[in-house]
Design a protein around this motif. Structure first.
Motif, mmCIF file in Angstrom:
data_model
loop_
_atom_site.group_PDB
_atom_site.id
_atom_site.type_symbol
_atom_site.label_atom_id
_atom_site.label_comp_id
_atom_site.label_asym_id
_atom_site.label_seq_id
_atom_site.Cartn_x
_atom_site.Cartn_y
_atom_site.Cartn_z
ATOM 1 N N VAL A 1 33.091 46.073 36.769
ATOM 2 C CA VAL A 1 34.554 45.613 36.214
ATOM 3 C C VAL A 1 35.673 46.094 37.283
ATOM 4 O O VAL A 1 36.770 45.314 37.622
ATOM 5 C CB VAL A 1 34.736 46.301 34.919
ATOM 6 C CG1 VAL A 1 36.538 45.940 34.602
ATOM 7 C CG2 VAL A 1 33.785 45.449 33.840
ATOM 8 N N ALA A 2 35.372 47.205 37.756
ATOM 9 C CA ALA A 2 36.567 47.799 38.627
ATOM 10 C C ALA A 2 37.006 47.132 40.064
ATOM 11 O O ALA A 2 37.926 46.773 40.206
ATOM 12 C CB ALA A 2 36.272 49.386 39.067
ATOM 13 N N ALA B 1 38.771 43.726 39.354
ATOM 14 C CA ALA B 1 40.179 44.458 38.670
ATOM 15 C C ALA B 1 40.941 44.719 39.776
ATOM 16 O O ALA B 1 42.247 44.261 39.877
ATOM 17 C CB ALA B 1 39.981 45.303 37.717
ATOM 18 N N ALA C 1 42.427 41.904 41.628
ATOM 19 C CA ALA C 1 43.252 40.971 40.719
ATOM 20 C C ALA C 1 44.703 41.819 40.864
ATOM 21 O O ALA C 1 45.753 41.230 40.850
ATOM 22 C CB ALA C 1 42.724 40.896 39.546
ATOM 23 N N TYR C 2 44.489 43.154 40.781
ATOM 24 C CA TYR C 2 45.643 44.057 40.759
ATOM 25 C C TYR C 2 46.620 43.816 42.226
ATOM 26 O O TYR C 2 47.645 43.917 42.226
ATOM 27 C CB TYR C 2 45.361 45.314 40.582
ATOM 28 C CG TYR C 2 46.527 46.227 40.414
ATOM 29 C CD1 TYR C 2 47.482 46.026 39.501
ATOM 30 C CD2 TYR C 2 46.794 47.494 40.967
ATOM 31 C CE1 TYR C 2 48.674 46.865 39.207
ATOM 32 C CE2 TYR C 2 47.559 48.295 40.836
ATOM 33 C CZ TYR C 2 48.726 48.030 39.861
ATOM 34 O OH TYR C 2 49.722 49.172 39.831
ATOM 35 N N ASN D 1 38.782 53.543 43.649
ATOM 36 C CA ASN D 1 40.369 53.035 43.474
ATOM 37 C C ASN D 1 41.158 52.878 44.754
ATOM 38 O O ASN D 1 41.548 51.731 45.277
ATOM 39 C CB ASN D 1 41.435 53.693 42.423
ATOM 40 C CG ASN D 1 40.595 53.607 41.026
ATOM 41 O OD1 ASN D 1 40.881 52.561 40.440
ATOM 42 N ND2 ASN D 1 40.311 54.667 40.324
ATOM 43 N N TYR E 1 40.775 48.690 33.111
ATOM 44 C CA TYR E 1 40.801 47.840 34.192
ATOM 45 C C TYR E 1 40.890 46.356 34.014
ATOM 46 O O TYR E 1 41.364 45.671 34.730
ATOM 47 C CB TYR E 1 39.142 48.294 34.636
ATOM 48 C CG TYR E 1 39.096 49.275 35.758
ATOM 49 C CD1 TYR E 1 39.815 49.307 37.108
ATOM 50 C CD2 TYR E 1 38.267 50.305 35.519
ATOM 51 C CE1 TYR E 1 39.914 50.088 38.101
ATOM 52 C CE2 TYR E 1 37.964 51.110 36.461
ATOM 53 C CZ TYR E 1 38.732 51.259 37.724
ATOM 54 O OH TYR E 1 38.811 52.248 38.369
ATOM 55 N N ALA E 2 40.576 46.049 32.703
ATOM 56 C CA ALA E 2 40.833 44.683 32.187
ATOM 57 C C ALA E 2 42.042 44.313 32.234
ATOM 58 O O ALA E 2 42.585 43.340 32.334
ATOM 59 C CB ALA E 2 40.035 44.302 30.959
ATOM 60 N N LEU F 1 44.611 46.166 33.928
ATOM 61 C CA LEU F 1 45.105 46.472 35.265
ATOM 62 C C LEU F 1 45.693 45.264 35.843
ATOM 63 O O LEU F 1 46.844 45.302 36.433
ATOM 64 C CB LEU F 1 44.226 47.243 36.048
ATOM 65 C CG LEU F 1 44.572 47.688 37.503
ATOM 66 C CD1 LEU F 1 45.784 48.649 37.159
ATOM 67 C CD2 LEU F 1 43.393 48.314 38.280
ATOM 68 N N PRO F 2 45.096 44.154 35.874
ATOM 69 C CA PRO F 2 45.477 43.100 36.892
ATOM 70 C C PRO F 2 47.027 42.394 36.304
ATOM 71 O O PRO F 2 47.973 41.888 37.096
ATOM 72 C CB PRO F 2 44.659 41.877 36.694
ATOM 73 C CG PRO F 2 43.333 42.647 36.438
ATOM 74 C CD PRO F 2 43.937 43.775 35.627
#
Length: 353
Positions: free
Chosen positions: A68-69, A72, A75-76, A201, A346-347, A349-350
């Motif tokens: 997931v990270a 995400a 996308a962020y 991150n 994380y979902a 975060l974007p």
């Protein structure tokens, strides 16, 4: 991917020596015999059952966390939907995600190999501890994943190479002799925070920014410290909570943890409070950002995200209030919920802009 790992494992051979014995053989003889019988039975199981065992060996909550990270963070970092949906971004995600997942298996698998005897007390359901996956085959999986991760990393960016090298070094230092940092509560917690909060991150974000225009890169870089701080605090909560259900085995084998020193109820309260406080602070920060937004649409989006994160925080606090901290099973269930909160962050975060 797991099928590919299986093939690679069969070709690699032993990559590690066996885990150190952490207790007298007499105390574990019965468990050893049971594990040996289970290993023989495991060889006769259907391929689908073996695949499920291999997936459980990856410690799915950590495996999914990595899965997931990485997308995400891309996308962020993306300046626009077009940038996110571009082929360059897709290639960037793939070149980071594949070695990251393999390295995740190396780290969690090595921990299981080094903690077989402890896990027979704390987590007897794990594949190696239960004998569903033999130590020999587990070594093959772990060795294959390390080699494959580093090989793929060499074809990726410098930030990906840094996170792979740092994660491998800290993962080995955490679990394996001679350092075995897990014997020190502070160093064990710092290892988890550095990997999950800082390396993942900062490095994957830097890797993602390489696909953006210079102006977008500068804007993305300015947001990085907040991301690192937020997920580092969640990493502290994970580091504290993970040992709370395991005090029996840790006491038996002399592993020092904060849960042993402070007691289950106190450390559970601290970890769950940190989780709720971090999520609540994030929700409050989004509310403040909404009030400062120039565009009404952006203000509404930030308010919606803040409300969503606040809902996650309130749900976590309600769940924590119902947990009997003296029950290892109840705490373990809440620990899995903590990881779900981690995924949810994380979902979301974007959409934080």
């Amino acid at each position: 991917m797991h099928a590919a790992l299986t093939v690679a494992c069969l070709c690699l051979g032993d990559a590690f020596q066996g885990p150190p014995r952490l207790a007298p053989r007499r105390a574990l003889r019965a468990d050893g015999r049971n594990a040996a019988v289970a290993a023989v039975e495991a060889e006769r199981r259907p391929l689908a059952a073996r695949a499920r065992t291999l997936f459980r060996f990856t410690r799915p909550h950590t495996f999914v966390g990595t899965a997931v990270a990485v997308p995400a963070l891309h996308a962020y970092a993306a300046a626009s939907a077009a940038a996110l949906l571009s082929r360059a971004c897709a290639r960037s995600v793939a070149s980071a995600l594949a070695p990251a997942l393999l390295m995740n298996v190396f780290i969690t698998g090595l921990n299981q190999l080094c903690d077989v005897d402890i896990d027979r007390v704390n987590k007897p359901h794990l594949p190696v501890a239960s004998g569903e996956l033999s130590v020999h085959h587990a070594r093959l999986v772990v060795g294959a994943c390390l080699v494959a991760a580093l090989a793929l990393g060499r074809r990726s960016s410098a930030p990906v190479q840094r996170v792979l090298a740092g994660s491998a070094a800290l993962g080995a230092a955490y679990s394996a002799p001679p350092l075995r940092l897990k014997r020190s509560p502070l160093l064990a917690a710092l290892s988890i925070v550095v990997v999950r909060g800082v390396l993942v991150n900062a490095c994957f974000y830097a890797h993602a920014r390489a696909n953006l225009a210079p102006r977008a890169r500068a804007a993305a870089a300015a947001r990085l410290p907040l991301v690192v701080a937020f997920f580092s605090l969640l990493g502290v909560a994970i580091a504290l909570m993970k040992d709370v259900p395991d005090t029996q085995g840790d006491t038996t084998f002399g592993v020092a943890t904060y849960a042993r020193r402070g007691g289950r109820p106190r450390v559970f309260a601290l970890a769950s409070g940190l989780l709720g406080g971090t999520l609540g602070a994030g929700a409050l920060a989004l509310g403040v950002a909404a009030a400062r937004a120039a565009a009404p649409a952006r203000a509404a989006a930030r308010l919606a995200l803040g409300a969503a994160l606040g809902g996650v925080a309130l749900d976590a606090r309600r769940r924590a209030a119902r947990v009997d901290a003296g029950s290892g099973e109840a705490v373990a269930d809440f620990y899995m919920h903590l990881w779900k909160c981690f995924f949810a962050c994380y979902a979301l975060l974007p959409f934080v802009r």
